[in-house]
Structure formats: C-alpha cells, structure tokens
Design a protein around this motif. Structure first.
Motif, mmCIF file in Angstrom:
data_model
loop_
_atom_site.group_PDB
_atom_site.id
_atom_site.type_symbol
_atom_site.label_atom_id
_atom_site.label_comp_id
_atom_site.label_asym_id
_atom_site.label_seq_id
_atom_site.Cartn_x
_atom_site.Cartn_y
_atom_site.Cartn_z
ATOM 1 N N ALA A 197 46.570 21.262 65.068
ATOM 2 C CA ALA A 197 47.274 19.988 65.255
ATOM 3 C C ALA A 197 48.561 20.131 66.057
ATOM 4 O O ALA A 197 49.149 19.127 66.471
ATOM 5 C CB ALA A 197 47.584 19.371 63.888
ATOM 6 N N LEU A 198 49.025 21.354 66.309
ATOM 7 C CA LEU A 198 50.268 21.561 67.045
ATOM 8 C C LEU A 198 50.105 21.208 68.517
ATOM 9 O O LEU A 198 49.021 21.368 69.096
ATOM 10 C CB LEU A 198 50.712 23.021 66.924
ATOM 11 N N ASP A 199 51.187 20.747 69.145
ATOM 12 C CA ASP A 199 51.125 20.543 70.590
ATOM 13 C C ASP A 199 51.214 21.903 71.279
ATOM 14 O O ASP A 199 51.438 22.941 70.644
ATOM 15 C CB ASP A 199 52.217 19.585 71.062
ATOM 16 N N ALA A 200 51.035 21.913 72.592
ATOM 17 C CA ALA A 200 50.922 23.168 73.332
ATOM 18 C C ALA A 200 52.164 24.041 73.179
ATOM 19 O O ALA A 200 52.063 25.262 72.967
ATOM 20 C CB ALA A 200 50.655 22.875 74.803
ATOM 21 N N ASP A 201 53.356 23.445 73.283
ATOM 22 C CA ASP A 201 54.588 24.229 73.184
ATOM 23 C C ASP A 201 54.767 24.819 71.789
ATOM 24 O O ASP A 201 55.141 25.993 71.640
ATOM 25 C CB ASP A 201 55.798 23.363 73.538
ATOM 26 N N ALA A 202 54.485 24.010 70.758
ATOM 27 C CA ALA A 202 54.649 24.491 69.385
ATOM 28 C C ALA A 202 53.634 25.577 69.064
ATOM 29 O O ALA A 202 53.950 26.564 68.384
ATOM 30 C CB ALA A 202 54.512 23.328 68.406
ATOM 31 N N LEU A 203 52.410 25.412 69.566
ATOM 32 C CA LEU A 203 51.383 26.438 69.338
ATOM 33 C C LEU A 203 51.783 27.747 70.003
ATOM 34 O O LEU A 203 51.700 28.823 69.390
ATOM 35 C CB LEU A 203 50.042 25.960 69.884
ATOM 36 N N SER A 204 52.224 27.672 71.244
ATOM 37 C CA SER A 204 52.629 28.887 71.966
ATOM 38 C C SER A 204 53.764 29.598 71.238
ATOM 39 O O SER A 204 53.751 30.824 71.097
ATOM 40 C CB SER A 204 53.051 28.526 73.394
ATOM 41 N N GLN A 205 54.741 28.818 70.770
ATOM 42 C CA GLN A 205 55.882 29.419 70.081
ATOM 43 C C GLN A 205 55.444 30.040 68.760
ATOM 44 O O GLN A 205 55.908 31.134 68.390
ATOM 45 C CB GLN A 205 56.956 28.362 69.828
ATOM 46 N N THR A 206 54.557 29.381 68.024
ATOM 47 C CA THR A 206 54.081 29.908 66.742
ATOM 48 C C THR A 206 53.348 31.232 66.932
ATOM 49 O O THR A 206 53.572 32.193 66.186
ATOM 50 C CB THR A 206 53.154 28.882 66.064
ATOM 51 N N VAL A 207 52.485 31.292 67.924
ATOM 52 C CA VAL A 207 51.725 32.522 68.183
ATOM 53 C C VAL A 207 52.649 33.620 68.697
ATOM 54 O O VAL A 207 52.521 34.790 68.320
ATOM 55 C CB VAL A 207 50.581 32.240 69.179
ATOM 56 N N GLN A 208 53.596 33.261 69.547
ATOM 57 C CA GLN A 208 54.558 34.227 70.072
ATOM 58 C C GLN A 208 55.378 34.839 68.942
ATOM 59 O O GLN A 208 55.559 36.069 68.879
ATOM 60 C CB GLN A 208 55.480 33.520 71.068
ATOM 61 N N THR A 209 55.855 34.017 68.022
ATOM 62 C CA THR A 209 56.660 34.496 66.897
ATOM 63 C C THR A 209 55.829 35.371 65.966
ATOM 64 O O THR A 209 56.285 36.426 65.506
ATOM 65 C CB THR A 209 57.250 33.315 66.122
#
Length: 300
Positions: free
Chosen positions: A237-249
C-alpha cells in the motif's frame, strides 16, 4: 507409429516443463509438450520474478541449448553473498575465495522462459502443442491417452506432470499432496541503486522475516522480502517513495538511495509435499511435485 504417439508427453510448459521436454527430445525420444497458455514475448521492462541459477543448473541449460539463447545483457553473475542474522552474526560467501568464477547467475523468469521456447522452436525435437486443453486422460495397459479439447488424441508411454502446484495430472493419477501455508507472502520488486552492487547478493534475517537483494545488471537489484501476510499488504500500500525508503532502511543503506522501478507484487508462500511423485505411467516435476519457501532456493 502414428503421428500422435509419443514416448513422453509433458503437460505444462513453464520453465521446468519446457526444460524437461527439451532434455528428453535431445536424448532422441519422441516428445510432445502440451500447454494451455503460451508465454508472452518479454518487453524491455525488468521482470519482478527472478531466479538464481546455480552453476550446475547453468550447465544443464547449456547442454539443452537454452543458455545460449539468453540475452547476456540481462544476466548478472553473483560473485559474493553477504548474510546477516538477527543479531551481530554475519557470513560472507565469496566465489574468489572458493576458487570459482561465480556463485550463481541472476536472471528474469520471463527471459528464461523465452529462451526455452526459442530453443524448442529451433530444435525441432519436440512437438509443441499450444494453446491446448486436455479434455480427458485414460490409462490403457502400458499407455495413456490424452484427449484434447480440439478432438486430437495423444498416446504416450509416460505423462510428465509439470502443470504447477494445482496439478491436474497429479489429481488424475491419484497422487495426493499436503499443502501447509507459511502464513507469509513474498513481496518482490526491482530497484535502481545509488551505489554499485559489484555482483553481491545480500540477505538479512529479521524476527520472522527474510529480506534478500539479488543483483541485476547495471546498478539494479531485485528484492524478495518474505513477511507476514498482513505486513505484506501494508508494504504494497506504500507509495513509491515510501516503499523505496522502507526497503533502503531495512537493508541498512547498503547500496545507498533506492528507487523502485515498478509496483511491487506479492505471492503467498506455502509448503507443498506430494506423498509420491510417481504412479503407473506418470511422474511429477517442478511445482507439481514440491513447493518450498523461497529461502531454500529451490523454486525451479
């Protein structure tokens, strides 16, 4: 021998079924491959479903001619693998240190499927019958007759069920299987990375979760994140920026800033064990025979 009599009929032309048919055809057997839905031509986009091909599997694909049909620009060798545990434990697997050229190759499912079908067409050793639907199967002495929906009948000594986890061939042969859900989904997505991965695969073990980044050509990685089904829904359900940041973290910024290339996908994870993979005139292969957690690396 009539044109519709075969030594083996493979039902299901996914990666395993197509490779099985090619291997048998190259042994000089008369083989047919029956498939309901032929694969689509891959486009320029990066397939979210990828596979790690071991050196032994690579040699097998080379022997049947499929490896040579792959686009090398879409294949990435793995030279190292860094694995981190829940605490401070860590493990590095290194091809150079073990005296080998690489640990595996990462490639896209659709590209491998296309290479197998291209090789089938070029070989002339397998009769590919697609699209086709099996209407009935009937065992007659040492033979099996497969009646197709278009009225054609195939007679064979051996039926090879490569028709997936919900195998109709398994059911017809009376072979039972036990399915046990892991109560997890595997979330997959591809990312562009700020820093080069240098052919390194990463894997992190969290409390009940496993996150893997598998290198793709260039500065891309393919992510497979096994997690509780409810949490997978939140990630999707995350948008692209939030998904990228979550996976990066979650990956401890190992490759710098990430940018997701396409919307993520998720698939349920389950254990499937056929109680037997053989019956009179029948053998099961691939997902029809077994299914395990992707951590095991036995998806194909």
């Amino acid at each position: 021998m009539s044109d519709d009599r075969y030594q083996a009929v493979v039902v299901g032309a996914g990666l395993v079924g197509a490779a099985t048919a090619l291997a048998l055809g190259r042994k000089g057997l008369r083989v047919a491959l029956v498939e309901r839905t032929p694969p689509v031509q891959p486009d320029a986009n990066w397939d979210a479903r990828i596979y790690a091909i071991s050196p032994a599997s690579q040699r097998f694909l080379q022997a049947i001619g499929a490896w040579q049909a792959l686009d090398p620009s879409r294949v990435q060798p793995v030279y190292r693998m860094d694995v981190a545990g829940d605490t401070r434990g860590a493990l590095r697997l290194d091809a150079y240190a073990s005296g080998t050229s690489h640990l595996a190759h990462i490639l896209e499912s659709g590209r491998l499927q296309h290479a197998l079908w291209h090789t089938l067409a070029a070989s002339g050793s397998v009769d590919v019958i697609a699209p086709a639907t099996i209407h009935t199967l009937e065992r007659d002495g040492d033979d099996t007759r497969l009646a197709l929906a278009d009225g054609r009948t195939l007679t064979t000594q051996l039926v090879i069920g490569a028709d997936g986890a919900h195998s109709r061939i398994r059911d017809w042969a009376g072979l039972t299987a036990t399915t046990t859900p892991y109560d997890q989904h595997g979330v997959v997505a591809n990312f562009e990375c700020e820093r080069a991965h240098r052919g390194t695969a990463y894997q992190w073990f969290f409390a009940g979760e496993v996150l893997a980044w598998l290198p793709l050509p260039g500065t891309r990685v393919s992510m497979v994140w096994s997690m509780a089904s409810s949490r997978a829904a939140e990630l999707l359900a995350l948008d692209a920026d939030a998904l990228s940041q979550t996976v990066q973290t979650a990956g401890h910024d190992a490759l710098g800033r990430l940018r997701v290339l396409a919307a993520p996908k998720a698939f349920p994870l389950q254990l499937l064990r056929a109680h037997s993979t053989v019956a009179a005139g029948v053998v099961l292969v691939g997902d029809a025979a077994h299914g395990v957690h992707p951590l095991a690396g036995q998806g194909v």
